[in-house]
Every structure is written in C-alpha cells, then in structure tokens.
Motif scaffolding. Structure first.
Motif, PDB file in Angstrom:
ATOM      1  N   LEU A  69       0.700  -1.559  -5.717  1.00  0.00           N
ATOM      2  CA  LEU A  69       1.521  -0.378  -4.930  1.00  0.00           C
ATOM      3  C   LEU A  69       2.300   0.439  -5.860  1.00  0.00           C
ATOM      4  CD1 LEU A  69       1.745   0.930  -2.110  1.00  0.00           C
ATOM      5  CD2 LEU A  69       3.743  -1.040  -1.837  1.00  0.00           C
ATOM      6  N   ARG A  70       2.195   1.640  -6.085  1.00  0.00           N
ATOM      7  CA  ARG A  70       2.861   2.207  -6.973  1.00  0.00           C
ATOM      8  C   ARG A  70       4.276   3.057  -6.291  1.00  0.00           C
ATOM      9  NH1 ARG A  70      -2.730   5.704  -8.324  1.00  0.00           N
ATOM     10  NH2 ARG A  70      -3.326   4.383  -9.864  1.00  0.00           N
ATOM     11  N   PRO A  71       5.191   2.942  -7.376  1.00  0.00           N
ATOM     12  CA  PRO A  71       6.394   3.543  -7.061  1.00  0.00           C
ATOM     13  C   PRO A  71       6.304   4.967  -6.652  1.00  0.00           C
ATOM     14  CG  PRO A  71       6.420   3.450  -9.364  1.00  0.00           C
ATOM     15  CD  PRO A  71       5.119   2.862  -8.836  1.00  0.00           C
ATOM     16  N   GLY A  72       7.349   5.625  -5.596  1.00  0.00           N
ATOM     17  CA  GLY A  72       7.310   7.120  -5.573  1.00  0.00           C
ATOM     18  C   GLY A  72       7.558   7.085  -4.083  1.00  0.00           C
ATOM     19  N   PHE A  73       7.811   8.239  -3.755  1.00  0.00           N
ATOM     20  CA  PHE A  73       8.063   8.825  -2.379  1.00  0.00           C
ATOM     21  C   PHE A  73       7.310   8.136  -1.163  1.00  0.00           C
ATOM     22  CE2 PHE A  73       4.401  11.495  -2.591  1.00  0.00           C
ATOM     23  CZ  PHE A  73       3.893  11.635  -1.262  1.00  0.00           C
ATOM     24  N   ALA A  74       6.171   7.755  -1.361  1.00  0.00           N
ATOM     25  CA  ALA A  74       5.287   6.951  -0.448  1.00  0.00           C
ATOM     26  C   ALA A  74       5.451   5.452  -0.302  1.00  0.00           C
ATOM     27  CB  ALA A  74       3.778   7.386  -0.352  1.00  0.00           C
ATOM     28  N   TYR A  75       6.130   4.754  -1.327  1.00  0.00           N
ATOM     29  CA  TYR A  75       6.260   3.465  -1.553  1.00  0.00           C
ATOM     30  C   TYR A  75       6.665   2.696  -0.452  1.00  0.00           C
ATOM     31  CZ  TYR A  75       7.385  -0.979  -3.679  1.00  0.00           C
ATOM     32  OH  TYR A  75       7.268  -2.488  -4.021  1.00  0.00           O
ATOM     33  N   GLN A  76       7.638   3.108   0.376  1.00  0.00           N
ATOM     34  CA  GLN A  76       8.201   2.145   1.360  1.00  0.00           C
ATOM     35  C   GLN A  76       7.437   2.330   2.367  1.00  0.00           C
ATOM     36  OE1 GLN A  76      11.199   0.366   1.186  1.00  0.00           O
ATOM     37  NE2 GLN A  76      10.163  -0.551   3.047  1.00  0.00           N
ATOM     38  N   ALA A  77       6.879   3.431   2.789  1.00  0.00           N
ATOM     39  CA  ALA A  77       6.063   3.645   3.915  1.00  0.00           C
ATOM     40  C   ALA A  77       4.645   2.593   3.944  1.00  0.00           C
ATOM     41  CB  ALA A  77       5.611   5.001   4.245  1.00  0.00           C
ATOM     42  N   ARG A  78       4.019   2.892   2.612  1.00  0.00           N
ATOM     43  CA  ARG A  78       2.829   2.019   2.372  1.00  0.00           C
ATOM     44  C   ARG A  78       3.210   0.593   2.246  1.00  0.00           C
ATOM     45  NH1 ARG A  78      -1.207   5.081  -1.547  1.00  0.00           N
ATOM     46  NH2 ARG A  78      -1.538   6.976  -0.418  1.00  0.00           N
ATOM     47  N   SER A  79       4.445   0.234   1.815  1.00  0.00           N
ATOM     48  CA  SER A  79       4.691  -1.315   1.582  1.00  0.00           C
ATOM     49  C   SER A  79       4.824  -1.877   3.279  1.00  0.00           C
ATOM     50  CB  SER A  79       6.107  -1.590   0.917  1.00  0.00           C
ATOM     51  OG  SER A  79       6.507  -2.698   1.099  1.00  0.00           O
ATOM     52  N   THR A  80       5.431  -0.910   4.022  1.00  0.00           N
ATOM     53  CA  THR A  80       5.431  -1.629   5.263  1.00  0.00           C
ATOM     54  C   THR A  80       4.125  -1.551   6.063  1.00  0.00           C
ATOM     55  OG1 THR A  80       7.554  -0.252   5.851  1.00  0.00           O
ATOM     56  CG2 THR A  80       6.312  -0.700   7.923  1.00  0.00           C
ATOM     57  N   ARG A  81       3.230  -0.622   5.613  1.00  0.00           N
ATOM     58  CA  ARG A  81       1.775  -0.778   6.372  1.00  0.00           C
ATOM     59  C   ARG A  81       1.139  -1.839   5.747  1.00  0.00           C
ATOM     60  NH1 ARG A  81      -0.955   3.905   8.429  1.00  0.00           N
ATOM     61  NH2 ARG A  81       0.383   5.705   8.465  1.00  0.00           N
ATOM     62  N   LEU A  82       1.325  -2.320   4.593  1.00  0.00           N
ATOM     63  CA  LEU A  82       0.719  -3.539   4.171  1.00  0.00           C
ATOM     64  C   LEU A  82       1.058  -4.994   4.912  1.00  0.00           C
ATOM     65  CD1 LEU A  82       0.954  -3.049   0.225  1.00  0.00           C
ATOM     66  CD2 LEU A  82      -1.147  -3.719   1.524  1.00  0.00           C
ATOM     67  N   LYS A  83       2.354  -4.906   5.403  1.00  0.00           N
ATOM     68  CA  LYS A  83       2.870  -5.912   5.954  1.00  0.00           C
ATOM     69  C   LYS A  83       2.582  -6.124   7.484  1.00  0.00           C
ATOM     70  CE  LYS A  83       6.956  -5.790   3.260  1.00  0.00           C
ATOM     71  NZ  LYS A  83       8.460  -5.742   3.209  1.00  0.00           N
ATOM     72  N   THR A  84       1.720  -4.859   7.979  1.00  0.00           N
ATOM     73  CA  THR A  84       1.170  -5.076   9.217  1.00  0.00           C
ATOM     74  C   THR A  84      -0.107  -5.949   9.757  1.00  0.00           C
ATOM     75  OG1 THR A  84      -0.041  -3.015   9.379  1.00  0.00           O
ATOM     76  CG2 THR A  84       2.340  -2.825   9.700  1.00  0.00           C
ATOM     77  N   THR A  85      -0.345  -6.238  10.830  1.00  0.00           N
ATOM     78  CA  THR A  85      -1.466  -7.042  11.298  1.00  0.00           C
ATOM     79  C   THR A  85      -2.686  -6.282  11.323  1.00  0.00           C
ATOM     80  OG1 THR A  85      -0.681  -7.302  13.425  1.00  0.00           O
ATOM     81  CG2 THR A  85      -0.052  -9.083  11.642  1.00  0.00           C
ATOM     82  N   GLN A  86      -2.195  -4.784  11.650  1.00  0.00           N
ATOM     83  CA  GLN A  86      -3.435  -3.876  12.000  1.00  0.00           C
ATOM     84  C   GLN A  86      -4.075  -3.167  10.930  1.00  0.00           C
ATOM     85  OE1 GLN A  86      -4.192  -3.758  15.314  1.00  0.00           O
ATOM     86  NE2 GLN A  86      -2.765  -5.226  15.801  1.00  0.00           N
ATOM     87  N   ALA A  87      -5.430  -3.502  10.823  1.00  0.00           N
ATOM     88  CA  ALA A  87      -6.338  -2.979   9.689  1.00  0.00           C
ATOM     89  C   ALA A  87      -6.170  -1.411   9.700  1.00  0.00           C
ATOM     90  CB  ALA A  87      -7.827  -3.542   9.831  1.00  0.00           C
ATOM     91  N   ALA A  88      -6.254  -0.985  10.828  1.00  0.00           N
ATOM     92  CA  ALA A  88      -6.209   0.644  10.841  1.00  0.00           C
ATOM     93  C   ALA A  88      -5.104   1.171  10.448  1.00  0.00           C
ATOM     94  CB  ALA A  88      -6.304   0.935  12.434  1.00  0.00           C
TER      95      ALA A  88
END
Length: 217
Positions: A148-167
């Motif tokens: 996961l790369r640093p940048g403006f989308a890092y936090q949002a993508r980090s949160t998505r990685l922790k969810t249980t929904q594949a979608a």
C-alpha cells in the motif's frame, strides 16, 4: 499466457501431468496449514492441484483469490508463508486490456481498463518507476503485487483492507495491493527474492476453463 495455454492442452493428455505428480507429491502438512485459513472451495482445489502436480517446479508461488480479495503466499517447499486481504482492480474481468501497460506509465488508466487479469504467471521481482520494490506478475501490462503506497488515498485504502467485504477492496488500477507489513514480512522475502509463479483465480470465467490441467490429476 499463450505458452501456458499450450502447456495446458498438452498436459491434459495425461502423461506430462502424471510425471509431475509422481515426481513431486504434495505435502499433507502444507495443505493443512492452508486449510486452516478457511479458503474458498475453488482456492483449495487450485492449491491442491499445484501441490500435487509440482507445477511451480521448486519455486515459491502465490494464489490470488479475486472473489475473496485474498492473497496466499507459499514457500518453495509448499508451506504457507502467509495470507492477507488484498486490494484488486476496480473493474471486474479476467482479461488484460491491450496497451494498458503503456498507459499506466503515463499516470492514467481508464476505469474500464482497471482489471486484475486471471491466469498463471511467471513472476519476477523488480522495481517500479519510483524505485519501489514490487513483484512483477506481468511486466508488459504493469501488473504487479505491491505494498500500500503512501499518498492522499493511503488512509481510505488502508480502511478498505480491514473490511470483511470483498467488494470494498475493488479500488486499484489492476495490481494486487497488500498492507505494508505483509509485503515486507512475507511478499518481499518469499516472492521478491527470486522468480516465482502467481496463480490468479478468475471471477467471470470458470476455474476449469482457465486451469484445464486441474482435471488431469
């Protein structure tokens, strides 16, 4: 992909696949490690075939379960090195759009081109244009496994990685993106040290249609 398709047709005749099965039997303990992660039925069948056939030929390998948005990494001996949730291409599809690799270098890829292609890939470690260590699954199409790369989308993508929904994990341009810690502790030392094989499971086509050799067991 073309040489793999030809190999599939040849192996389906029986002889080549049988030789591999006899020469490199699966490790029962390796299978049990993987089963404890509660993988999908299709993922279990694919890994079972990989272990029994010896298809990686002594190299480490990985399995990407697109429907489950999950990455499994295996050592050269077939033991499970680790597994993780993963971000995948935002567009559903098992194909590679022609020319997408060149367009990725410009910093923009159209939404309908952001697929994570399925199939068997000969992967190699390397660096991207920013000098970041990646595992090139298919260099020509800029398809890689990376952190996961640093940048403006890092936090949002980090949160998505922790969810249980594949979608929720369909947000990348097509690459397989994993947490930084998983990349550094598992992906880089296992897949990033030498050549490896990456099996990407389909989501719009059937497993048997893509991995026909699985029937030759």
């Amino acid at each position: 992909m073309s040489h793999w398709s030809r190999w599939l047709r040849a192996a389906a005749g029986g002889t080549a696949a049988l030789v591999l099965v006899l020469a490199q039997p699966a490790s029962a303990s390796a299978s049990k490690e993987f089963w404890k992660t509660r993988p999908s039925t299709d993922a279990r069948q694919l890994v079972d075939w990989v272990l029994k056939s010896g298809d990686p030929q002594g190299r480490p390998f990985a399995v990407v379960d697109k429907r489950g948005a999950h990455l499994y990494v295996f050592n050269a001996d077939g033991s499970l090195a680790g597994h993780s949730q993963a971000l995948l291409g935002s567009t559903l599809g098992d194909h590679t759009v022609p020319g997408v690799g060149q367009r990725a270098q410009t910093g923009f890829v159209d939404e309908d081109e952001r697929t994570t292609p399925a199939g068997r890939f000969e992967a190699v470690p390397g660096r991207n244009d920013k000098g970041e260590h990646v595992v090139w699954v298919d260099y020509a199409s800029a398809f890689a496994i990376h952190r996961l790369r640093p940048g403006f989308a890092y936090q949002a993508r980090s949160t998505r990685l922790k969810t249980t929904q594949a979608a929720d994990k369909r947000v990348s341009w097509g690459c397989v993106v994993v947490p930084v810690s998983f990349y550094e502790q598992v992906v880089e030392p296992v897949l990033g040290a030498s050549r490896s094989v990456v099996y990407v499971m389909p989501e719009t086509t059937s497993m048997k249609a893509l991995f026909q050799v699985m029937d030759a067991r």
